[in-house]
Enzyme design. Sequence first.
Site, PDB file in Angstrom:
ATOM      1  N   SER A  94      45.558  45.698  38.403  1.00  0.00           N
ATOM      2  CA  SER A  94      45.994  44.323  38.581  1.00  0.00           C
ATOM      3  C   SER A  94      45.396  43.788  39.875  1.00  0.00           C
ATOM      4  CB  SER A  94      47.521  44.244  38.643  1.00  0.00           C
ATOM      5  OG  SER A  94      47.953  42.907  38.766  1.00  0.00           O
ATOM      6  N   HIS A 153      43.050  35.438  46.751  1.00  0.00           N
ATOM      7  CA  HIS A 153      43.382  34.154  47.367  1.00  0.00           C
ATOM      8  C   HIS A 153      42.290  33.780  48.364  1.00  0.00           C
ATOM      9  CE1 HIS A 153      47.437  33.794  45.720  1.00  0.00           C
ATOM     10  NE2 HIS A 153      47.663  35.056  46.042  1.00  0.00           N
ATOM     11  N   HIS A 186      43.655  35.660  38.994  1.00  0.00           N
ATOM     12  CA  HIS A 186      44.493  36.821  38.677  1.00  0.00           C
ATOM     13  C   HIS A 186      43.891  37.509  37.456  1.00  0.00           C
ATOM     14  CE1 HIS A 186      47.700  38.251  35.827  1.00  0.00           C
ATOM     15  NE2 HIS A 186      47.920  39.049  36.850  1.00  0.00           N
ATOM     16  N   ASN A 221      44.555  41.289  35.001  1.00  0.00           N
ATOM     17  CA  ASN A 221      45.334  42.495  34.789  1.00  0.00           C
ATOM     18  C   ASN A 221      44.923  43.122  33.465  1.00  0.00           C
ATOM     19  OD1 ASN A 221      48.030  43.500  33.216  1.00  0.00           O
ATOM     20  ND2 ASN A 221      48.049  44.166  35.342  1.00  0.00           N
ATOM     21  N   VAL A 222      44.749  44.423  33.464  1.00  0.00           N
ATOM     22  CA  VAL A 222      44.583  45.175  32.219  1.00  0.00           C
ATOM     23  C   VAL A 222      45.470  46.408  32.319  1.00  0.00           C
ATOM     24  CG1 VAL A 222      42.319  44.380  31.445  1.00  0.00           C
ATOM     25  CG2 VAL A 222      42.434  46.150  33.185  1.00  0.00           C
ATOM     26  N   ARG A 223      46.181  46.706  31.257  1.00  0.00           N
ATOM     27  CA  ARG A 223      47.179  47.765  31.344  1.00  0.00           C
ATOM     28  C   ARG A 223      47.398  48.424  29.979  1.00  0.00           C
ATOM     29  NH1 ARG A 223      49.346  42.732  31.559  1.00  0.00           N
ATOM     30  NH2 ARG A 223      50.851  42.174  29.945  1.00  0.00           N
ATOM     31  N   HIS A 236      60.597  25.039  35.253  1.00  0.00           N
ATOM     32  CA  HIS A 236      61.430  24.182  36.101  1.00  0.00           C
ATOM     33  C   HIS A 236      60.622  23.045  36.720  1.00  0.00           C
ATOM     34  CE1 HIS A 236      59.560  27.055  38.803  1.00  0.00           C
ATOM     35  NE2 HIS A 236      59.946  26.359  39.854  1.00  0.00           N
ATOM     36  N   GLY A 244      59.569  50.222  41.302  1.00  0.00           N
ATOM     37  CA  GLY A 244      58.177  50.329  41.720  1.00  0.00           C
ATOM     38  C   GLY A 244      57.986  50.129  43.211  1.00  0.00           C
ATOM     39  N   ARG A 245      56.752  50.248  43.620  1.00  0.00           N
ATOM     40  CA  ARG A 245      56.385  50.184  45.033  1.00  0.00           C
ATOM     41  C   ARG A 245      56.307  48.723  45.465  1.00  0.00           C
ATOM     42  NH1 ARG A 245      51.344  50.578  47.918  1.00  0.00           N
ATOM     43  NH2 ARG A 245      51.555  51.845  49.811  1.00  0.00           N
TER      44      ARG A 245
END
Length: 307
Positions: free
Chosen positions: A98, A102, A112, A114-116, A181, A265-266
């Site tokens: 992930s 910035h 951004h 992510n591959v999982r 929101h 998680g961390r």
Amino acid sequence: MSTAFDSRPVRAYLLDLQAAIVAAFETEDGKPFIEDAWTRAPGGALEGDGRTRLVEQGNVFERAGCNFSHVRGRALPPSATQHRPELAGAPFEALGVSLVMHPRNPYVPTVHMNVRAFAALPEGREPVVWFGGGMDLTPYYGFEDDARHFHRSCRDALAPFGAGLHPRFKHWCDEYFFLKHRGEARGVGGIFFDDFNELGFERSFALLRSVGDAFTGAYRPIVQRRRALAYGERERGFQAYRRGRYVEFNLVFDRGTQFGLQSGGRTESILMSMPPAAAWRYDWRPEPGSPEARLYTDFLPPRDWLP
């Protein structure tokens, strides 16, 4: 805990992907990414290991991180079983890469990716394995060429796996990265997918690799085009304001953040996606017709970027 899921080929690919992405963007920034290898010993809520690669206060990136993690847990948290309630509480194995980047220059968008891979390991049953991920672009000052290039890269990554996947994953991305929101999108989108195994393990894994491998080509040319554009306090102020939306989404809606926090998680890795600074203004609106207003009128509303 079951060991029937062989995660070794997925792990090898993800580590290679992380190394390749970091090498490309170290070259782009000129400042080395630090490396922080970590382990979680057996006996806790999670066990496993990971590697964080991060640069802060770089020449191009104020903060950019690319994380690899590979963990095993005793019980799937609620955020991971929204679409698979029958697996609630099962042991699991999860691994992925992930990243969030910035940039300092407000004309360079945040990105951004992510591959999982995820495996639920219910007692006495075959493992249930699925893949997820995607990439999305969050500009502060929009450029149509950048948006089209990014979306074209996403489409081309998915094309070998069926013509219907790109419009489906693009729509999923538009729906997912939406601040309910606020009634507005986080950025110009890209692709997003989850719980994906409909092509079987090998082809679904090949799709994951195609998405991961497409990232650098999707984002690096945008950085190169925009990094030298002049900017001032006005642009930095608007960037900080829009970064506030990024924080809101990640803390309120993002399932990855929720999964990490719910599973123990961390924390440093989970919150690595946050910008180095953000700002909020009470009931602020950009001046009609301004470059800032164009983000809201011309870029944030979902649209087809590829005629």
